[in-house]
Design a protein around this motif. Sequence first.
Motif: not given
Length: 318
Positions: A241-246, A208-210, A308-311
């Motif tokens: 969006a950082v909160g998506y890490a949860l 996904g990062a690619l 995506w990065a936070a997850y």
Amino acid sequence: MFVGHAALAFAVVTRLSRRRTERREALLLGLVAAAFATIPDVDMLYAPVGLLGARLDAFALASAFWSTSTVVHRGVTHSLVVAAVVAGVSALWYAGTRSARPRPRSVAALGLGGGLVVGVGFDTGVLGGAVTALFVASAVLVARETARRTALPLGPFAGAAAFGLLSHPFGDLFTGTPPALLYPLDVVLLAERVALAGDPTLHLLAAGALELLAVWFAVTVLVDGAGLRLDDLVSPRVAVAVGYALSVFLIPPPTLDLSYPFVFSVVAVGAVGVMPRVHLRADRQRRLSVPDRTTALFTALAAVTVAWAAYAVAYLVV
């Protein structure tokens, strides 16, 4: 990953063309490459057949959809040999549309495309022939519309079309079954997909990062070509969006076999790009303003990237 295919084709062709031509023509050639880069995935139109008779359950429907898609997906339409022939058909049709005497080239295009459809049909059956016909028809349609709406020279058009078609299969080396790169030749270049990580979740996150990198590459090329500034188009609200890490505690670890909860939810985070802003006026009355389409689009993309990065960070830590 058709978004990544199109984005990368657009960015590469636009950047290369910019060295030889003016900005507008370079952007048009990039768009042509992007359009052709999406065409090989036209075989996915067969996938909805799997929904017939499937249980009315989100996971069951998704499983039926993707399992049916593998019947024809990444087969004929993802062959470099077939792509080269379809690129030739597109170039001939484009030349015929722009020519004062279109018949010879158009007839040649129809003959080459028809021969390809018949040949594949004899080799793989009716379904393979039908998918190939749809593949050829889609390429011809893009070539016709490009000829009608632009004045691109034949050589650059043919190059952009070929790049889009031929580059597409390589983006699929990281997900699912490797494409049949040299069909109809009985040669297997890759029997298994390229692994980016031993952990299946990290592999999915890396793939996904690619794709996100390809999209951002296209964004930088587009922003530069349009004379815009990226920092003016992305709202600071992407920080939420950082909160998506949860979600690392709420959804099962995503893999290629079970990616739907993660992909759908992380894409939904992009909704922050279209959320109206609240302004407090001097009289302490609230006023809502909706971001324009360009700002909304770039903010949504940035939000998805941050999520995506936070997850990924949360997964590594937890």
